[in-house]
Design an enzyme around this catalytic site. Structure first.
Site, PDB file in Angstrom:
ATOM      1  N   GLN A 269       0.823  -1.206   0.000  1.00  0.00           N
ATOM      2  CA  GLN A 269       0.000   0.000   0.000  1.00  0.00           C
ATOM      3  C   GLN A 269       0.857   1.255   0.000  1.00  0.00           C
ATOM      4  OE1 GLN A 269      -3.491  -0.114  -0.457  1.00  0.00           O
ATOM      5  NE2 GLN A 269      -2.667  -2.134  -0.934  1.00  0.00           N
TER       6      GLN A 269
ATOM      7  N   HIS B 235       1.788   3.041  -3.342  1.00  0.00           N
ATOM      8  CA  HIS B 235       0.824   3.838  -4.097  1.00  0.00           C
ATOM      9  C   HIS B 235       1.209   5.310  -4.145  1.00  0.00           C
ATOM     10  CE1 HIS B 235      -2.619   1.367  -5.277  1.00  0.00           C
ATOM     11  NE2 HIS B 235      -2.467   0.676  -4.163  1.00  0.00           N
TER      12      HIS B 235
ATOM     13  N   GLU C 147      -9.400   1.851   5.631  1.00  0.00           N
ATOM     14  CA  GLU C 147      -9.857   1.493   4.284  1.00  0.00           C
ATOM     15  C   GLU C 147      -9.682  -0.011   4.073  1.00  0.00           C
ATOM     16  OE1 GLU C 147      -8.766   2.612  -0.369  1.00  0.00           O
ATOM     17  OE2 GLU C 147      -7.313   2.969   1.211  1.00  0.00           O
ATOM     18  N   HIS C 148      -8.473  -0.506   4.323  1.00  0.00           N
ATOM     19  CA  HIS C 148      -8.173  -1.944   4.259  1.00  0.00           C
ATOM     20  C   HIS C 148      -7.694  -2.392   5.639  1.00  0.00           C
ATOM     21  CE1 HIS C 148      -6.937  -0.135   0.305  1.00  0.00           C
ATOM     22  NE2 HIS C 148      -7.707  -1.092  -0.165  1.00  0.00           N
TER      23      HIS C 148
ATOM     24  N   ASP D 103      -7.534  -5.906  -4.330  1.00  0.00           N
ATOM     25  CA  ASP D 103      -7.296  -4.885  -5.350  1.00  0.00           C
ATOM     26  C   ASP D 103      -7.616  -5.393  -6.748  1.00  0.00           C
ATOM     27  OD1 ASP D 103      -6.490  -2.908  -3.624  1.00  0.00           O
ATOM     28  OD2 ASP D 103      -4.354  -3.298  -3.852  1.00  0.00           O
TER      29      ASP D 103
ATOM     30  N   HIS E  76     -53.141  20.565   5.371  1.00  0.00           N
ATOM     31  CA  HIS E  76     -52.861  19.152   5.141  1.00  0.00           C
ATOM     32  C   HIS E  76     -54.092  18.315   5.469  1.00  0.00           C
ATOM     33  CE1 HIS E  76     -48.734  20.517   4.973  1.00  0.00           C
ATOM     34  NE2 HIS E  76     -48.259  19.281   4.847  1.00  0.00           N
TER      35      HIS E  76
END
Length: 452
Positions: free
Chosen positions: A281, A284, A350-351, A384, A443
């Site tokens: 990761q 990235h 996230e992961h 992924d 109403h």
């Protein structure tokens, strides 16, 4: 809370020692590592780009493509022959990988499609929730430091499963490919049957999708960009800021930040696996986060050794070291796995990988994560590409309240109320009473009139 765990191999990765600390949700949230992102620094520039695209259309897009990407363009639509050529020239092994990824993603997406719900309250009284796909979707696929054909799959497959009738992809133009997006992006789009691809990057792509870009005088009308209803896909700070600014004009999936991985591990974990997954990761982006949460100082030290060894040979070593040395990455020491679970649920990664004894049982207790990877043989890399799950996931702690990209992102629920006169008469006194209680007599009159 800084520890003196020894030896300090790979010393750039910070220690956070939470052992013995009585921390509640709020105090944990305050001390856990996060990337330092300032949307305000990009806001002015992005607002200018959005304004230019809205008022100047293709003229602005052409100038921005030349400025940021170094390419000349009159329009953004990728020709059909370029996409066909990209698919024909695609490496057979890459094509096989993409096709397998598509097959698995389609199976998972198809299983997510919800059915309509009908409730009958008596004779002549039904309420139905009907699911309807949005009209058109714009899918953003980033360029920059890497090529992401997998993002084409992850964005397009659930939209197609939802029944969206019109899909368009935007990806940055590449000078080395004649001003078109990377050929693998084009090939992946065509494998999915998506024929509308635009060579646009950054905030200007989000603006073009949100507001549309009309054809200029003398331009074929088919080259215009029709506005969309939903924009999805990851990107850099400028893309995330643009999505924030157009939210409300269109729907968005999320304001995605840099990728992140958290790993909950005990003494049974394989340090080489843990290190490799952190690196996977970190490669990235220099802002990517990699966090190890463990109750084992010995494992922490072993992971540092493994990181040092693996970083020496990985291709993007400099980028990895920068990410692992940032404030967003750390080794967090906790008293036990129970405390580690609490940290994970506050961090809302996230992961999240689980490398512990009885990993499945531990994973079942996770309440905040984009995706959970159970055991030593389910690395994030699997998700992924070929697990079948979706890799467009909430970042920066937003997994506490947000979900990963799925079929429902592209659907809207319409409630249909079908009452006849007899069914209305049953509840008319209640409607009138509640309307009067809220001082909205009109109403109640709208109901009473039907029985006068």
């Amino acid at each position: 809370m800084t520890s003196n765990v020894s030896p300090q191999i790979f010393s750039a990765l910070q220690d956070l020692d939470l052992r013995g600390a009585a921390l509640n949700h709020a105090s944990l949230k305050a001390v856990l590592p996060r990337p330092e992102l300032d949307f305000s620094t990009a806001a002015a520039a992005v607002e200018s780009i959005i304004g230019r695209v809205r008022t100047e259309g293709f003229t602005a897009l052409a100038e921005l493509a030349q400025k940021f990407d170094g390419v000349l363009q009159r329009h953004t639509r990728v020709p059909a022959e370029a996409m066909e050529r990209a698919l024909a020239e695609l490496d057979p092994e890459v094509r096989a990988g993409l096709e397998e990824s598509i097959t698995r993603a389609r199976a998972f997406a198809a299983a997510q499609v919800p059915g309509d719900t009908v409730v009958e309250y008596g004779a002549g009284a039904t309420v139905t929730q009907r699911w309807v796909p949005v009209r058109r979707v714009g899918l953003y696929v980033p360029g920059g430091l890497a090529v992401y054909p997998s993002s084409v799959i992850m964005n397009a497959v659930p939209a197609l499963a939802a029944g969206v009738g019109s899909l368009a992809i935007a990806s940055p133009p590449q000078k080395e490919f004649g001003g078109l997006p990377h050929p693998t992006i084009l090939a992946a789009a065509l494998l999915l049957g998506v024929e509308e691809v635009h060579a646009i990057g950054g905030a200007q792509a989000i603006a073009a999708f949100a507001y549309g870009v009309p054809a200029t005088d003398g331009m074929d009308q088919s080259l215009a960009i029709e506005p969309v209803d939903v924009v999805t896909g990851p990107g850099n700070l400028f893309v995330a800021t643009a999505k924030r600014l157009v939210k409300g004009v269109v729907g968005i999936d999320a304001e995605a930040g840099p990728t992140e991985i958290a790993i909950l591990a005990d003494a049974t974990a394989n340090p080489a696996f843990v290190a490799a997954d952190m690196i996977s990761q970190a490669e990235h982006d220099p802002n990517a986060a990699a966090v190890l949460i463990t109750d084992s100082p010995d494992l922490a030290a072993s992971v540092r050794h493994a990181l040092e060894d693996q970083c020496a040979t990985t291709k993007h070593s400099e980028r990895v070291r920068e990410a692992l040395g940032g404030n967003q990455s750390a080794i967090i020491l906790v008293d036990d796995v129970e405390a580690g679970i609490a940290v994970c649920n506050v961090y809302a990664a996230e992961h999240l990988e689980i490398h512990t004894r009885d990993a499945a049982a531990v994973a079942a207790r996770i309440t905040a994560a984009g995706a959970v990877f159970v055991g030593p043989d389910a690395p994030v890399s699997l998700g992924d590409y070929c697990a079948g799950s979706n890799h467009v996931l909430p970042t920066s702690g937003t997994a506490a309240f947000a979900s990963g990209l799925n079929v429902n992102t592209f659907l809207k629920a319409i409630q249909v109320i079908d009452y006849d006169r007899g069914a209305l008469s049953v509840v008319a006194p209640h409607v009138i009473a509640l309307a009067n209680a809220e001082d909205l007599p009109g109403h109640g009159d709208a109901v009473a009139l039907r029985f006068s």
